[in-house]
Design a protein around this motif. Structure first.
Motif, PDB file in Angstrom:
ATOM      1  N   GLY A 120      60.252 102.496  32.812  1.00 53.38           N
ATOM      2  CA  GLY A 120      58.999 102.583  33.555  1.00 53.38           C
ATOM      3  C   GLY A 120      58.639 103.961  34.065  1.00 53.38           C
ATOM      4  O   GLY A 120      57.826 104.087  34.989  1.00 53.38           O
ATOM      5  N   HIS A 121      59.227 105.003  33.470  1.00 53.66           N
ATOM      6  CA  HIS A 121      58.844 106.359  33.886  1.00 53.66           C
ATOM      7  C   HIS A 121      57.337 106.543  33.692  1.00 53.66           C
ATOM      8  O   HIS A 121      56.740 106.004  32.761  1.00 53.66           O
ATOM      9  CB  HIS A 121      59.620 107.392  33.069  1.00 53.66           C
ATOM     10  N   ASP A 131      53.006  98.648  30.941  1.00 52.50           N
ATOM     11  CA  ASP A 131      52.528  98.076  32.192  1.00 52.50           C
ATOM     12  C   ASP A 131      53.682  97.382  32.905  1.00 52.50           C
ATOM     13  O   ASP A 131      54.819  97.376  32.439  1.00 52.50           O
ATOM     14  CB  ASP A 131      51.368  97.106  31.938  1.00 52.50           C
ATOM     15  N   ASP A 132      53.401  96.791  34.063  1.00 49.99           N
ATOM     16  CA  ASP A 132      54.451  96.176  34.869  1.00 49.99           C
ATOM     17  C   ASP A 132      55.118  95.018  34.135  1.00 49.99           C
ATOM     18  O   ASP A 132      56.325  94.796  34.289  1.00 49.99           O
ATOM     19  CB  ASP A 132      53.869  95.691  36.199  1.00 49.99           C
ATOM     20  N   GLU A 133      54.353  94.280  33.341  1.00 51.42           N
ATOM     21  CA  GLU A 133      54.923  93.156  32.597  1.00 51.42           C
ATOM     22  C   GLU A 133      55.944  93.635  31.573  1.00 51.42           C
ATOM     23  O   GLU A 133      57.020  93.042  31.421  1.00 51.42           O
ATOM     24  CB  GLU A 133      53.812  92.375  31.891  1.00 51.42           C
ATOM     25  N   GLY A 154      55.712 104.835  41.155  1.00 56.53           N
ATOM     26  CA  GLY A 154      55.044 105.966  41.796  1.00 56.53           C
ATOM     27  C   GLY A 154      53.542 105.920  41.617  1.00 56.53           C
ATOM     28  O   GLY A 154      53.041 105.300  40.680  1.00 56.53           O
ATOM     29  N   GLU A 155      52.844 106.589  42.522  1.00 52.02           N
ATOM     30  CA  GLU A 155      51.382 106.585  42.519  1.00 52.02           C
ATOM     31  C   GLU A 155      50.828 107.896  41.976  1.00 52.02           C
ATOM     32  O   GLU A 155      51.491 108.939  42.043  1.00 52.02           O
ATOM     33  CB  GLU A 155      50.851 106.328  43.934  1.00 52.02           C
ATOM     34  N   LYS A 171      52.760  96.523  44.016  1.00 57.23           N
ATOM     35  CA  LYS A 171      52.419  95.893  42.741  1.00 57.23           C
ATOM     36  C   LYS A 171      53.469  96.207  41.682  1.00 57.23           C
ATOM     37  O   LYS A 171      53.900  95.324  40.924  1.00 57.23           O
ATOM     38  CB  LYS A 171      51.039  96.364  42.279  1.00 57.23           C
ATOM     39  N   GLN A 172      53.884  97.466  41.621  1.00 57.06           N
ATOM     40  CA  GLN A 172      54.875  97.862  40.630  1.00 57.06           C
ATOM     41  C   GLN A 172      56.219  97.192  40.892  1.00 57.06           C
ATOM     42  O   GLN A 172      56.909  96.768  39.952  1.00 57.06           O
ATOM     43  CB  GLN A 172      55.017  99.386  40.621  1.00 57.06           C
ATOM     44  N   LEU A 173      56.609  97.086  42.152  1.00 53.49           N
ATOM     45  CA  LEU A 173      57.885  96.473  42.491  1.00 53.49           C
ATOM     46  C   LEU A 173      57.905  94.983  42.174  1.00 53.49           C
ATOM     47  O   LEU A 173      58.830  94.482  41.530  1.00 53.49           O
ATOM     48  CB  LEU A 173      58.203  96.695  43.977  1.00 53.49           C
ATOM     49  N   PHE A 174      56.888  94.267  42.630  1.00 55.24           N
ATOM     50  CA  PHE A 174      56.828  92.829  42.358  1.00 55.24           C
ATOM     51  C   PHE A 174      56.710  92.574  40.859  1.00 55.24           C
ATOM     52  O   PHE A 174      57.283  91.618  40.338  1.00 55.24           O
ATOM     53  CB  PHE A 174      55.655  92.194  43.109  1.00 55.24           C
ATOM     54  N   GLY A 175      55.990  93.454  40.150  1.00 54.03           N
ATOM     55  CA  GLY A 175      55.858  93.288  38.711  1.00 54.03           C
ATOM     56  C   GLY A 175      57.157  93.542  37.981  1.00 54.03           C
ATOM     57  O   GLY A 175      57.569  92.752  37.124  1.00 54.03           O
TER      58      GLY A 175
END
Length: 279
Positions: A120-121, A131-133, A154-155, A171-175
């Protein structure tokens, strides 16, 4: 009645102290990491030279993540050196094998000596449209295979300026952690606006963000969130490493450009070794 109240207060104080000591113990058990992400850099000769000049520390887990074609030579160089250095890939596919040209499976990574893999870099998210999925699929595959995922979040600068940092990170963490109950992974907070720009986040801002990340992790994993090492990335170097090391929720760094020079990377390792705090 008074004795009952007194007993209740004593029990309450005991429980609070016990919980606090338990949390402190969990925090002290978190591993410190200094991880190199070489990205698309170095030749075979340059890799050999690097491992001849790099040192290591028993107090810090050092991990090198070279390009895929350098993984097995790096494994041999590490083995030859006898130094406690871990090896990691920069990407992994979400399936065991198949017709996926240019991809690398978890089994292949482990076969050449990898114990870790970056997932996920922001550059993968941007150039390969991860994407997160997809990140979640890769994390599950890594965990299933016995690799330790280094999950990057990161944003962007636009999201930061729009005050959306916490929303984006949540969002990224939960995803990334959907349907995952394990805490056997590493998180790397890499503000996209700081990667390769020299505009690293201040230690105070990074600490504030890391504390928020851990609070979200607690929502997902409960108390096991205290076991997860959270690293800072984004123009981390030998000049700002000590400031990050001084922060309680920063458990190491994921280093990009500064990891290409063995001498510079050594300096960062030394900062995070025990006994070097606030030096």
């Amino acid at each position: 009645m008074e004795q009952s109240i007194e007993r209740y207060i004593k029990n309450l104080v005991r429980d609070v102290i016990g919980q606090t000591l338990g949390e402190l113990q969990l925090q002290s058990d978190r591993q410190t990491y200094v991880i190199a992400n070489w990205k698309m850099n170095k030749t075979l000769n340059e890799t050999a030279e690097f491992f001849q000049n790099i040192s290591s520390s028993q107090d810090v887990s050092v991990v090198i993540c070279p390009p895929a074609q350098l993984l097995y030579p790096a494994h041999l160089f590490i083995k030859q050196s006898g130094k406690p250095i871990g090896l990691g890939g920069q990407n992994v596919h979400w399936t065991d094998k198949g017709a996926f040209t240019g991809e690398t499976s978890a089994r292949m990574l482990m076969d050449v000596g990898c114990e870790y893999v970056i997932i996920g870099h922001s550059e993968r998210r941007q150039y390969s449209f991860e994407d997160d999925e997809l990140v979640n699929k890769k994390v599950k595959q890594a965990l299933k295979s016995g690799l330790t995922p280094i999950i990057c979040i990161g944003e962007t600068l636009g999201q930061k300026n729009a005050m959306q940092t916490e929303q984006v990170l949540s969002k990224q963490l939960f995803g990334a952690l959907t349907d995952i109950d394990s805490s056997q992974f590493i998180l790397a907070y890499e503000p996209v606006w700081a990667i390769g720009t020299g505009q690293s986040a201040t230690a105070e801002l990074a600490q504030e963000t890391h504390a928020y990340i851990r609070s979200v992790l607690k929502q997902i994993l409960g108390q096991k969130a205290e076991n997860v090492s959270i690293l800072y990335g984004g123009s981390a170097n030998e000049n700002n490493a000590a400031e990050y090391h001084a922060m309680p929720d920063i458990d190491g760094v994921l280093v990009g450009g500064a990891s290409l020079d063995a001498k510079v990377f050594d300096a960062i390792i030394n900062v995070f070794a025990k006994g070097e705090q606030n030096s």
